[in-house]
Design an enzyme around this catalytic site. Structure first.
Site, PDB file in Angstrom:
ATOM      1  N   HIS A  22      39.093  30.371  54.049  1.00 23.41           N
ATOM      2  CA  HIS A  22      38.285  31.591  53.994  1.00 23.41           C
ATOM      3  C   HIS A  22      38.658  32.442  52.771  1.00 23.41           C
ATOM      4  O   HIS A  22      37.780  32.850  51.988  1.00 23.41           O
ATOM      5  CB  HIS A  22      38.488  32.401  55.272  1.00 23.41           C
ATOM      6  CG  HIS A  22      37.701  33.672  55.319  1.00 23.41           C
ATOM      7  ND1 HIS A  22      36.456  33.751  55.894  1.00 23.41           N
ATOM      8  CD2 HIS A  22      37.981  34.923  54.850  1.00 23.41           C
ATOM      9  CE1 HIS A  22      35.993  34.988  55.778  1.00 23.41           C
ATOM     10  NE2 HIS A  22      36.911  35.716  55.144  1.00 23.41           N
ATOM     11  N   GLU A  23      39.935  32.689  52.603  1.00 22.40           N
ATOM     12  CA  GLU A  23      40.366  33.530  51.490  1.00 22.40           C
ATOM     13  C   GLU A  23      40.180  32.831  50.143  1.00 22.40           C
ATOM     14  O   GLU A  23      39.901  33.485  49.131  1.00 22.40           O
ATOM     15  CB  GLU A  23      41.827  33.945  51.675  1.00 22.40           C
ATOM     16  CG  GLU A  23      42.103  34.774  52.922  1.00 22.40           C
ATOM     17  CD  GLU A  23      41.224  36.018  53.014  1.00 22.40           C
ATOM     18  OE1 GLU A  23      40.827  36.554  51.965  1.00 22.40           O
ATOM     19  OE2 GLU A  23      40.937  36.446  54.144  1.00 22.40           O
ATOM     20  N   HIS A  26      36.747  33.636  48.791  1.00 23.82           N
ATOM     21  CA  HIS A  26      36.720  34.909  48.050  1.00 23.82           C
ATOM     22  C   HIS A  26      37.374  34.744  46.673  1.00 23.82           C
ATOM     23  O   HIS A  26      36.838  35.194  45.657  1.00 23.82           O
ATOM     24  CB  HIS A  26      37.486  35.989  48.824  1.00 23.82           C
ATOM     25  CG  HIS A  26      36.852  36.389  50.124  1.00 23.82           C
ATOM     26  ND1 HIS A  26      35.543  36.781  50.235  1.00 23.82           N
ATOM     27  CD2 HIS A  26      37.379  36.474  51.382  1.00 23.82           C
ATOM     28  CE1 HIS A  26      35.279  37.097  51.497  1.00 23.82           C
ATOM     29  NE2 HIS A  26      36.381  36.912  52.207  1.00 23.82           N
TER      30      HIS A  26
END
Length: 460
Positions: A22-23, A26
């Protein structure tokens, strides 16, 4: 102790994978957009490991694995962006075009969906789809299924118009109707006719309060099951008192034929403190035993029967006739298409479940916390890579959907602000964002408390 250790390790590995992916979504898009990333953290709290990469990013691993974050230059101070030095503005998140800021925020959930697609692709390519044809093994007397006209040997071709190739697909379609009122429409290939027909089963607030709903049993449909063969009985419990022992195969209860272990379990649960005449096969002979299940009180006040007996482990696929075994193998491209479709369907299912939780169609007891996730992760890890990977993909989808909800603090909340900014042509006022932050923190804290409460009550 070993089971607890496996669960903890499985939780850390599972959440570590999901948070990192997920990170990284980003992080990757931010770097592509020219934003300077200051810190990449997996986990919250004081850093356990910390190092400075050659790219100038501080990488951190923290002890609380319930999330993570990517800190970017100018991310937290959009309202005072003019204070950013002129030389650094081209690297600041605050000075990037609106579409790039939206892309960076959306990249986290997108990475979770992409992970699910990759995992489902691996599953499809490696193991394919396999299961048991949805042929009705038996129909319970006076059940909704019998009243609708289902019969032993009927094959369920579709549920509410969605094709069903194996029993898992039937169950998935039934799960989408939890808490609803209306009619379940089953498309049937009858055992006694070559003409396909539809049957309708009325439902009302269907099992919305259940945390572990047995959907087929509620309808009165019995599928092929492992034999009702006793492996072990608990000393002092009704099974041992009645004379049941290892190796006994349950044949009938009060004259009703038993069609498998789950049917046997259903009969026991539905007859607390009731005298049952049980016929078992032992050493080639039929014996009759008197059995009275004890009463067990459930969380919601209901009672069910229990006897203290364990099933003899066996393969379900090997227990059914070969003609009812289904398997589909995929090539690389077909596996990818099936993976994308499964990711979409499960994303819609998770989003629909969230809606039902909000409007009260299904119980908030279904909200799970890290303890339940650890238990399930540990169990699926011991079942083999295929089962664990499927759980990982579903959890990744859930994380992606939840992060897209329009709640301040979450990615979806930031996207909501950016959509408003696109309409009104200026950022949402800082005062409104501050109120939203407090509201978002309150909502997330409430959900976490409820999830922990549900976890603990399940353990007690």
């Amino acid at each position: 102790m070993l089971e607890i250790l496996i669960s903890i390790i499985a939780l850390l590995v599972t959440l570590g994978i999901l948070v990192t992916i997920h990170e990284f979504g980003h992080f990757w898009v931010a770097r592509r957009c020219g934003v300077q990333v200051l810190r990449f953290s997996v986990g919250f709290g004081k850093a356990i490991f910390r190092w400075l990469g050659k790219d100038g990013v501080e990488y951190v691993i923290a002890p609380i694995p319930l999330g993570g974050y990517v800190k970017m230059l100018g991310q937290e101070d959009l309202d005072v962006a003019e204070e950013t030095p002129e030389s650094l503005r081209q690297y600041s998140f605050a000075y990037k075009p609106l579409w790039q800021r939206m892309a960076i925020v959306a990249a986290g959930p997108a990475a979770n969906f992409l992970l699910a697609i990759v995992v489902f692709w691996i599953i499809n390519l490696t193991w394919g789809v396999h299961g048991i044809a949805p042929v009705v093994n038996a129909v319970v007397d006076d059940s909704p299924a019998e009243m609708a006209g289902l019969a032993t040997g009927d094959q369920i071709l579709a549920v509410d118009g969605e094709d069903t190739f194996i029993w898992q697909q039937v169950l998935m379609q039934l799960f989408t109707r939890l808490g609803e009122t209306g009619e379940l429409v089953l498309t049937i290939d009858p055992v006694d006719s070559s003409v396909v027909r539809e049957v309708s089963i009325p439902i009302e607030d269907w099992m919305g309060e259940e945390t572990e709903p047995d959907l087929l049993s509620e309808l009165g449909i019995l599928r092929f099951d492992i034999p009702a063969l006793i492996a072990e009985v608990v000393p002092g419990q009704p099974a041992e008192v009645s004379g049941l022992g290892p190796g006994d195969q349950i044949e009938s209860v009060n004259g009703q034929e038993i069609h498998g272990w789950m049917h046997w379990v259903s009969v026991i649960r539905n007859n607390p403190d009731t005298s049952l005449e049980v016929q078992v096969s032992r050493d080639g002979q039929i014996r009759t035993l008197d059995l009275r299940p004890k009463v067990v009180q459930l969380e919601d006040g209901r009672v069910e029967g229990s006897i203290g007996a364990y099933v003899q482990s066996t393969s379900l696929l090997q227990s059914v006739p070969p003609e009812y075994r289904r398997e589909v193998r995929y090539g690389p491209f077909m596996a990818l298409g099936a993976a994308m479709q499964e990711t979409w369907e499960k994303s819609v299912f998770v989003l629909d479940s969230v809606k039902k939780l909000i409007i009260g169609l299904i119980s908030v007891k279904n909200i799970n916390g890290p303890i339940t996730i650890a238990q399930v992760a540990g169990q699926t890890a011991t079942y083999g890579p295929e089962i664990y990977l499927g759980f990982l993909a579903l959890l990744s989808i859930s994380l992606g959907v939840m992060n897209l909800l329009p709640i301040p603090v979450l990615d979806g909340g930031h996207l909501l602000y950016y959509l408003i900014e696109a309409v009104i042509r200026r950022p949402v006022p800082p005062r409104i964002q501050a109120w939203g932050l407090q509201l978002g923190l309150l909502i997330i804290a409430g959900i976490m408390v409820l999830a922990f409460y549900n976890d603990v009550t399940r353990l007690l």
